[in-house]
Design a protein around this motif. Structure first.
Motif, PDB file in Angstrom:
ATOM      1  N   ALA A  79       0.693  -1.289   0.083  1.00  0.00           N
ATOM      2  CA  ALA A  79       0.116  -0.044   0.056  1.00  0.00           C
ATOM      3  C   ALA A  79       0.813   1.209   0.114  1.00  0.00           C
ATOM      4  N   HIS A  80       2.309   1.033   0.381  1.00  0.00           N
ATOM      5  CA  HIS A  80       3.069   2.153   0.268  1.00  0.00           C
ATOM      6  C   HIS A  80       4.020   1.968  -0.694  1.00  0.00           C
ATOM      7  N   GLN A  81       3.851   1.256  -1.663  1.00  0.00           N
ATOM      8  CA  GLN A  81       4.740   1.161  -2.855  1.00  0.00           C
ATOM      9  C   GLN A  81       5.843   0.602  -2.626  1.00  0.00           C
ATOM     10  N   ALA A  82       6.063  -0.237  -1.735  1.00  0.00           N
ATOM     11  CA  ALA A  82       7.247  -1.128  -1.424  1.00  0.00           C
ATOM     12  C   ALA A  82       6.869  -2.686  -1.264  1.00  0.00           C
ATOM     13  N   THR A  83       7.843  -3.500  -1.015  1.00  0.00           N
ATOM     14  CA  THR A  83       7.678  -4.974  -0.832  1.00  0.00           C
ATOM     15  C   THR A  83       8.722  -5.296  -0.004  1.00  0.00           C
ATOM     16  N   LEU A  84       8.428  -6.464   1.051  1.00  0.00           N
ATOM     17  CA  LEU A  84       9.419  -7.156   1.867  1.00  0.00           C
ATOM     18  C   LEU A  84      10.085  -8.062   1.048  1.00  0.00           C
ATOM     19  N   THR A  85       9.837  -8.231  -0.282  1.00  0.00           N
ATOM     20  CA  THR A  85      10.628  -9.342  -0.982  1.00  0.00           C
ATOM     21  C   THR A  85      11.970  -8.505  -1.647  1.00  0.00           C
ATOM     22  N   ASP A  86      11.984  -7.358  -1.741  1.00  0.00           N
ATOM     23  CA  ASP A  86      12.885  -6.428  -1.869  1.00  0.00           C
ATOM     24  C   ASP A  86      14.033  -6.378  -0.859  1.00  0.00           C
ATOM     25  N   GLU A  87      15.091  -6.905  -0.971  1.00  0.00           N
ATOM     26  CA  GLU A  87      16.202  -6.974   0.053  1.00  0.00           C
ATOM     27  C   GLU A  87      16.661  -5.852   0.761  1.00  0.00           C
ATOM     28  N   ALA A  88      16.499  -4.751  -0.004  1.00  0.00           N
ATOM     29  CA  ALA A  88      16.693  -3.487   0.576  1.00  0.00           C
ATOM     30  C   ALA A  88      15.742  -3.059   1.273  1.00  0.00           C
ATOM     31  N   ALA A  89      14.578  -3.092   0.926  1.00  0.00           N
ATOM     32  CA  ALA A  89      13.427  -2.727   2.067  1.00  0.00           C
ATOM     33  C   ALA A  89      13.374  -3.762   3.358  1.00  0.00           C
ATOM     34  N   ALA A  90      13.669  -5.132   2.992  1.00  0.00           N
ATOM     35  CA  ALA A  90      13.682  -6.085   4.045  1.00  0.00           C
ATOM     36  C   ALA A  90      14.881  -5.637   4.896  1.00  0.00           C
ATOM     37  N   HIS A  91      15.940  -5.269   4.540  1.00  0.00           N
ATOM     38  CA  HIS A  91      16.960  -4.965   5.355  1.00  0.00           C
ATOM     39  C   HIS A  91      16.640  -3.559   6.023  1.00  0.00           C
ATOM     40  N   VAL A  92      15.932  -2.472   5.768  1.00  0.00           N
ATOM     41  CA  VAL A  92      15.562  -1.338   6.475  1.00  0.00           C
ATOM     42  C   VAL A  92      14.363  -1.696   7.286  1.00  0.00           C
ATOM     43  N   TYR A  93      13.679  -2.530   7.129  1.00  0.00           N
ATOM     44  CA  TYR A  93      12.566  -3.073   7.993  1.00  0.00           C
ATOM     45  C   TYR A  93      13.115  -3.856   9.205  1.00  0.00           C
ATOM     46  N   ARG A  94      14.006  -4.642   8.685  1.00  0.00           N
ATOM     47  CA  ARG A  94      14.692  -5.499  10.036  1.00  0.00           C
ATOM     48  C   ARG A  94      15.576  -4.463  10.894  1.00  0.00           C
ATOM     49  N   THR A  95      16.149  -3.613  10.423  1.00  0.00           N
ATOM     50  CA  THR A  95      16.955  -2.635  11.024  1.00  0.00           C
ATOM     51  C   THR A  95      16.223  -1.791  12.139  1.00  0.00           C
ATOM     52  N   THR A  96      14.973  -1.334  11.475  1.00  0.00           N
ATOM     53  CA  THR A  96      13.934  -0.563  12.289  1.00  0.00           C
ATOM     54  C   THR A  96      13.392  -1.441  13.449  1.00  0.00           C
ATOM     55  N   LEU A  97      12.987  -3.022  13.126  1.00  0.00           N
ATOM     56  CA  LEU A  97      12.597  -3.764  14.336  1.00  0.00           C
ATOM     57  C   LEU A  97      13.557  -3.965  15.214  1.00  0.00           C
ATOM     58  N   ASP A  98      15.021  -3.728  14.870  1.00  0.00           N
ATOM     59  CA  ASP A  98      16.118  -4.087  15.982  1.00  0.00           C
ATOM     60  C   ASP A  98      16.347  -3.068  16.491  1.00  0.00           C
ATOM     61  N   PHE A  99      15.818  -1.696  16.147  1.00  0.00           N
ATOM     62  CA  PHE A  99      15.993  -0.498  17.061  1.00  0.00           C
ATOM     63  C   PHE A  99      14.869  -0.549  18.168  1.00  0.00           C
ATOM     64  N   LEU A 100      13.533  -0.854  17.480  1.00  0.00           N
ATOM     65  CA  LEU A 100      12.377  -1.071  18.570  1.00  0.00           C
ATOM     66  C   LEU A 100      12.725  -2.104  19.676  1.00  0.00           C
ATOM     67  N   GLN A 101      13.406  -3.234  19.183  1.00  0.00           N
ATOM     68  CA  GLN A 101      13.645  -4.253  20.134  1.00  0.00           C
ATOM     69  C   GLN A 101      14.717  -3.775  21.316  1.00  0.00           C
ATOM     70  N   LEU A 102      15.437  -2.834  20.804  1.00  0.00           N
ATOM     71  CA  LEU A 102      16.418  -2.064  21.739  1.00  0.00           C
ATOM     72  C   LEU A 102      15.619  -1.284  22.660  1.00  0.00           C
ATOM     73  N   MET A 103      14.678  -0.706  22.243  1.00  0.00           N
ATOM     74  CA  MET A 103      14.097   0.339  22.917  1.00  0.00           C
ATOM     75  C   MET A 103      13.124  -0.652  24.217  1.00  0.00           C
ATOM     76  N   LEU A 104      12.605  -1.731  23.724  1.00  0.00           N
ATOM     77  CA  LEU A 104      11.972  -2.725  24.548  1.00  0.00           C
ATOM     78  C   LEU A 104      12.800  -3.039  25.605  1.00  0.00           C
ATOM     79  N   THR A 105      14.164  -3.452  25.339  1.00  0.00           N
ATOM     80  CA  THR A 105      14.962  -3.959  26.216  1.00  0.00           C
ATOM     81  C   THR A 105      15.552  -2.883  27.282  1.00  0.00           C
TER      82      THR A 105
END
Length: 135
Positions: A79-105
């Motif tokens: 819906a935002h003109q991106a896809t998680l099957t694209d390696e670059a988008a998946a990398h940014v997605y995972r990096t963001t989640l890693d940061f959120l996990q750091l906030m939870l920790t």
């Protein structure tokens, strides 16, 4: 012509040549019409690839909660003109989640999250992090 899988003829027994007219010149040497051909193979085995079985892929049960969540996340990205099957988008997605996990920790370390809340949210983050691999 005899097949190569037929048994060899006894020594001293020569088969006549191929049907048709006799050669114009008599064979030289001992009178034998046998031409020695060595069994040489042109294949050495080097450079040939042995077929490898396909690597097992990650198995996710159809309509599992992980699969449904991965499809929901992918729909959000589409819906935002991106896809998680694209390696670059998946990398940014995972990096963001890693940061959120750091906030939870950090929140858990400061006792702003109970151990149960931290475990629950960390489990959700892991499932979200695996979404690109699930697709």
């Amino acid at each position: 012509m005899p097949s190569s899988v037929e048994p060899a003829r006894p020594a001293g027994h020569h088969t006549p040549g191929p049907p048709g007219p006799a050669p114009a010149t008599p064979p030289s040497g001992d009178g034998s019409r046998v031409i020695p051909f060595g069994r040489r193979t042109t294949r050495t085995g080097r450079g040939r690839r042995t077929p490898q079985p396909p690597q097992p892929e990650r198995v996710v049960a159809p309509d599992s909660p992980q699969q449904r969540l991965a499809l929901d996340v992918e729909a959000w990205f589409l819906a935002h003109q991106a896809t998680l099957t694209d390696e670059a988008a998946a990398h940014v997605y995972r990096t963001t989640l890693d940061f959120l996990q750091l906030m939870l920790t950090s929140s858990h370390a400061e006792e702003r999250l109970s151990p149960d809340e931290y475990q629950h949210l960390t489990g959700m983050m892991q499932v979200l992090r695996d979404a690109p691999d699930t697709l």
